[in-house]
Design a protein around this motif. Structure first.
Motif, PDB file in Angstrom:
ATOM      1  N   LYS A 294     -11.696 -22.603   4.087  1.00  0.00           N
ATOM      2  CA  LYS A 294     -11.923 -21.985   2.832  1.00  0.00           C
ATOM      3  C   LYS A 294     -12.515 -22.923   1.784  1.00  0.00           C
ATOM      4  CE  LYS A 294      -7.976 -18.989   3.281  1.00  0.00           C
ATOM      5  NZ  LYS A 294      -6.638 -18.324   2.964  1.00  0.00           N
ATOM      6  N   HIS A 295     -12.036 -23.769   1.448  1.00  0.00           N
ATOM      7  CA  HIS A 295     -12.630 -24.774   0.556  1.00  0.00           C
ATOM      8  C   HIS A 295     -14.174 -25.086   0.863  1.00  0.00           C
ATOM      9  CE1 HIS A 295      -8.910 -26.080  -2.056  1.00  0.00           C
ATOM     10  NE2 HIS A 295      -8.908 -24.744  -1.598  1.00  0.00           N
ATOM     11  N   LYS A 296     -14.232 -25.653   2.204  1.00  0.00           N
ATOM     12  CA  LYS A 296     -15.513 -25.994   2.579  1.00  0.00           C
ATOM     13  C   LYS A 296     -16.602 -24.876   2.220  1.00  0.00           C
ATOM     14  CE  LYS A 296     -18.020 -27.483   6.607  1.00  0.00           C
ATOM     15  NZ  LYS A 296     -19.013 -26.674   6.697  1.00  0.00           N
ATOM     16  N   ILE A 297     -16.369 -23.372   2.725  1.00  0.00           N
ATOM     17  CA  ILE A 297     -17.282 -22.332   2.338  1.00  0.00           C
ATOM     18  C   ILE A 297     -17.277 -22.201   0.760  1.00  0.00           C
ATOM     19  CG2 ILE A 297     -17.506 -19.981   2.785  1.00  0.00           C
ATOM     20  CD1 ILE A 297     -16.130 -20.462   5.405  1.00  0.00           C
ATOM     21  N   ILE A 298     -16.312 -22.319   0.116  1.00  0.00           N
ATOM     22  CA  ILE A 298     -16.566 -22.035  -1.362  1.00  0.00           C
ATOM     23  C   ILE A 298     -17.373 -22.968  -1.875  1.00  0.00           C
ATOM     24  CG2 ILE A 298     -15.306 -22.007  -3.578  1.00  0.00           C
ATOM     25  CD1 ILE A 298     -12.683 -21.070  -1.736  1.00  0.00           C
ATOM     26  N   PHE A 299     -17.139 -24.372  -1.747  1.00  0.00           N
ATOM     27  CA  PHE A 299     -17.956 -25.352  -2.254  1.00  0.00           C
ATOM     28  C   PHE A 299     -19.379 -25.304  -1.672  1.00  0.00           C
ATOM     29  CE2 PHE A 299     -14.101 -27.313  -3.680  1.00  0.00           C
ATOM     30  CZ  PHE A 299     -14.572 -27.652  -4.898  1.00  0.00           C
TER      31      PHE A 299
ATOM     32  N   LEU B 141      -7.703 -25.398  -6.159  1.00  0.00           N
ATOM     33  CA  LEU B 141      -9.249 -25.517  -5.997  1.00  0.00           C
ATOM     34  C   LEU B 141      -9.812 -25.484  -7.373  1.00  0.00           C
ATOM     35  CD1 LEU B 141     -11.867 -24.644  -4.375  1.00  0.00           C
ATOM     36  CD2 LEU B 141     -11.368 -22.340  -5.081  1.00  0.00           C
ATOM     37  N   ARG B 142      -9.396 -25.085  -8.348  1.00  0.00           N
ATOM     38  CA  ARG B 142      -9.620 -25.421  -9.635  1.00  0.00           C
ATOM     39  C   ARG B 142      -9.600 -26.900 -10.096  1.00  0.00           C
ATOM     40  NH1 ARG B 142      -8.358 -22.287 -15.357  1.00  0.00           N
ATOM     41  NH2 ARG B 142     -10.222 -23.275 -16.524  1.00  0.00           N
ATOM     42  N   PHE B 143      -8.766 -27.512  -9.713  1.00  0.00           N
ATOM     43  CA  PHE B 143      -8.459 -28.841 -10.113  1.00  0.00           C
ATOM     44  C   PHE B 143      -9.646 -29.775  -9.034  1.00  0.00           C
ATOM     45  CE2 PHE B 143      -3.777 -28.366 -10.639  1.00  0.00           C
ATOM     46  CZ  PHE B 143      -4.040 -28.254 -12.148  1.00  0.00           C
ATOM     47  N   GLN B 144     -10.068 -29.186  -8.025  1.00  0.00           N
ATOM     48  CA  GLN B 144     -10.888 -29.969  -7.091  1.00  0.00           C
ATOM     49  C   GLN B 144     -12.237 -29.724  -7.636  1.00  0.00           C
ATOM     50  OE1 GLN B 144     -10.578 -28.476  -3.075  1.00  0.00           O
ATOM     51  NE2 GLN B 144     -12.316 -30.048  -2.334  1.00  0.00           N
ATOM     52  N   PHE B 145     -12.493 -28.511  -8.321  1.00  0.00           N
ATOM     53  CA  PHE B 145     -13.929 -28.354  -8.973  1.00  0.00           C
ATOM     54  C   PHE B 145     -13.655 -29.360 -10.132  1.00  0.00           C
ATOM     55  CE2 PHE B 145     -14.906 -24.369  -6.868  1.00  0.00           C
ATOM     56  CZ  PHE B 145     -16.270 -24.292  -6.717  1.00  0.00           C
TER      57      PHE B 145
ATOM     58  N   SER C 269     -12.546 -32.145 -10.490  1.00  0.00           N
ATOM     59  CA  SER C 269     -12.671 -33.337 -10.178  1.00  0.00           C
ATOM     60  C   SER C 269     -14.250 -33.689  -9.276  1.00  0.00           C
ATOM     61  CB  SER C 269     -11.935 -33.673  -8.883  1.00  0.00           C
ATOM     62  OG  SER C 269     -12.174 -34.996  -8.173  1.00  0.00           O
ATOM     63  N   THR C 270     -14.852 -32.886  -8.779  1.00  0.00           N
ATOM     64  CA  THR C 270     -15.860 -32.949  -8.093  1.00  0.00           C
ATOM     65  C   THR C 270     -17.208 -32.536  -9.030  1.00  0.00           C
ATOM     66  OG1 THR C 270     -15.895 -31.050  -6.988  1.00  0.00           O
ATOM     67  CG2 THR C 270     -14.999 -32.793  -5.896  1.00  0.00           C
ATOM     68  N   HIS C 271     -16.714 -31.440  -9.978  1.00  0.00           N
ATOM     69  CA  HIS C 271     -18.228 -31.054 -10.776  1.00  0.00           C
ATOM     70  C   HIS C 271     -17.553 -30.898 -12.310  1.00  0.00           C
ATOM     71  CE1 HIS C 271     -18.670 -29.230  -6.781  1.00  0.00           C
ATOM     72  NE2 HIS C 271     -20.092 -29.528  -7.130  1.00  0.00           N
ATOM     73  N   PRO C 272     -17.243 -32.028 -13.049  1.00  0.00           N
ATOM     74  CA  PRO C 272     -17.014 -31.994 -14.268  1.00  0.00           C
ATOM     75  C   PRO C 272     -18.034 -31.616 -15.115  1.00  0.00           C
ATOM     76  CG  PRO C 272     -17.181 -34.236 -13.581  1.00  0.00           C
ATOM     77  CD  PRO C 272     -17.303 -33.437 -12.321  1.00  0.00           C
ATOM     78  N   ASP C 273     -17.674 -30.627 -16.104  1.00  0.00           N
ATOM     79  CA  ASP C 273     -18.574 -30.051 -16.983  1.00  0.00           C
ATOM     80  C   ASP C 273     -19.874 -29.265 -16.255  1.00  0.00           C
ATOM     81  OD1 ASP C 273     -17.420 -31.090 -19.122  1.00  0.00           O
ATOM     82  OD2 ASP C 273     -18.313 -33.189 -18.793  1.00  0.00           O
ATOM     83  N   GLY C 274     -19.541 -28.768 -14.862  1.00  0.00           N
ATOM     84  CA  GLY C 274     -20.722 -28.358 -14.165  1.00  0.00           C
ATOM     85  C   GLY C 274     -20.273 -26.959 -13.878  1.00  0.00           C
ATOM     86  N   PHE C 275     -19.296 -26.400 -14.305  1.00  0.00           N
ATOM     87  CA  PHE C 275     -19.083 -24.933 -13.947  1.00  0.00           C
ATOM     88  C   PHE C 275     -18.140 -24.396 -14.960  1.00  0.00           C
ATOM     89  CE2 PHE C 275     -15.141 -27.326 -12.794  1.00  0.00           C
ATOM     90  CZ  PHE C 275     -14.139 -26.417 -12.936  1.00  0.00           C
TER      91      PHE C 275
ATOM     92  N   VAL D 222      -3.834 -10.051  -5.790  1.00  0.00           N
ATOM     93  CA  VAL D 222      -5.298 -10.091  -5.728  1.00  0.00           C
ATOM     94  C   VAL D 222      -5.745 -11.139  -7.023  1.00  0.00           C
ATOM     95  CG1 VAL D 222      -7.592  -8.983  -5.818  1.00  0.00           C
ATOM     96  CG2 VAL D 222      -5.643  -8.096  -4.411  1.00  0.00           C
ATOM     97  N   PHE D 223      -6.332 -12.031  -6.872  1.00  0.00           N
ATOM     98  CA  PHE D 223      -7.104 -12.779  -7.821  1.00  0.00           C
ATOM     99  C   PHE D 223      -8.458 -12.834  -7.752  1.00  0.00           C
ATOM    100  CE2 PHE D 223      -2.600 -14.101  -7.696  1.00  0.00           C
ATOM    101  CZ  PHE D 223      -2.312 -14.588  -8.768  1.00  0.00           C
ATOM    102  N   GLN D 224      -9.219 -12.518  -8.623  1.00  0.00           N
ATOM    103  CA  GLN D 224     -10.661 -12.504  -8.704  1.00  0.00           C
ATOM    104  C   GLN D 224     -11.129 -13.582  -9.803  1.00  0.00           C
ATOM    105  OE1 GLN D 224     -12.961  -8.906  -8.299  1.00  0.00           O
ATOM    106  NE2 GLN D 224     -11.145  -7.818  -7.843  1.00  0.00           N
ATOM    107  N   ILE D 225     -11.889 -14.596  -9.237  1.00  0.00           N
ATOM    108  CA  ILE D 225     -12.224 -15.480 -10.376  1.00  0.00           C
ATOM    109  C   ILE D 225     -13.831 -15.536 -10.417  1.00  0.00           C
ATOM    110  CG2 ILE D 225     -12.278 -17.945 -10.951  1.00  0.00           C
ATOM    111  CD1 ILE D 225      -9.570 -16.562  -8.729  1.00  0.00           C
ATOM    112  N   LYS D 226     -14.332 -15.581 -11.459  1.00  0.00           N
ATOM    113  CA  LYS D 226     -15.998 -15.818 -11.666  1.00  0.00           C
ATOM    114  C   LYS D 226     -16.105 -17.319 -11.841  1.00  0.00           C
ATOM    115  CE  LYS D 226     -19.701 -14.774 -14.627  1.00  0.00           C
ATOM    116  NZ  LYS D 226     -20.277 -14.022 -16.029  1.00  0.00           N
ATOM    117  N   ILE D 227     -16.949 -17.858 -10.888  1.00  0.00           N
ATOM    118  CA  ILE D 227     -17.267 -19.285 -11.127  1.00  0.00           C
ATOM    119  C   ILE D 227     -18.650 -19.290 -11.079  1.00  0.00           C
ATOM    120  CG2 ILE D 227     -17.124 -21.522  -9.901  1.00  0.00           C
ATOM    121  CD1 ILE D 227     -14.852 -20.470  -8.111  1.00  0.00           C
TER     122      ILE D 227
END
Length: 77
Positions: free
Chosen positions: A18-23, A46-50, A52-58, A69-74
């Motif tokens: 999951k996380h691999k495909i999302i990133f 996943l949000r914490f991972q974002f 960490s890896t993309h600060p100020d990039g998303f 159901v959760f839907q998130i616009k990234i």
């Protein structure tokens, strides 16, 4: 209506992918484009991972917040 460069339904993938495909999908987004993530739970880790890896990039915007159901616009900045 929103349009997205990609849509990922995380429930369709095994947990270890999951996380691999999302990133990978996020990395392929052009700047100022967005993807839609669909999941069966709130993907807080996943949000914490974002963060960490993309600060100020998303940006992270809930379109639907459960309970089943959760839907998130990234968006990529």
């Amino acid at each position: 209506m929103n349009t997205y460069a990609a849509t990922i339904n995380a429930t369709e993938y095994p947990p270890h992918l999951k996380h691999k495909i999302i990133f990978e999908t996020f990395e392929q987004l052009p700047p100022n484009e967005a993807m839609l993530l669909i999941n069966d739970h709130d993907p807080v880790p996943l949000r914490f991972q974002f963060q960490s890896t993309h600060p100020d990039g998303f940006t992270w915007e809930y379109i639907e917040q459960g309970p089943s159901v959760f839907q998130i616009k990234i968006s990529k900045l």
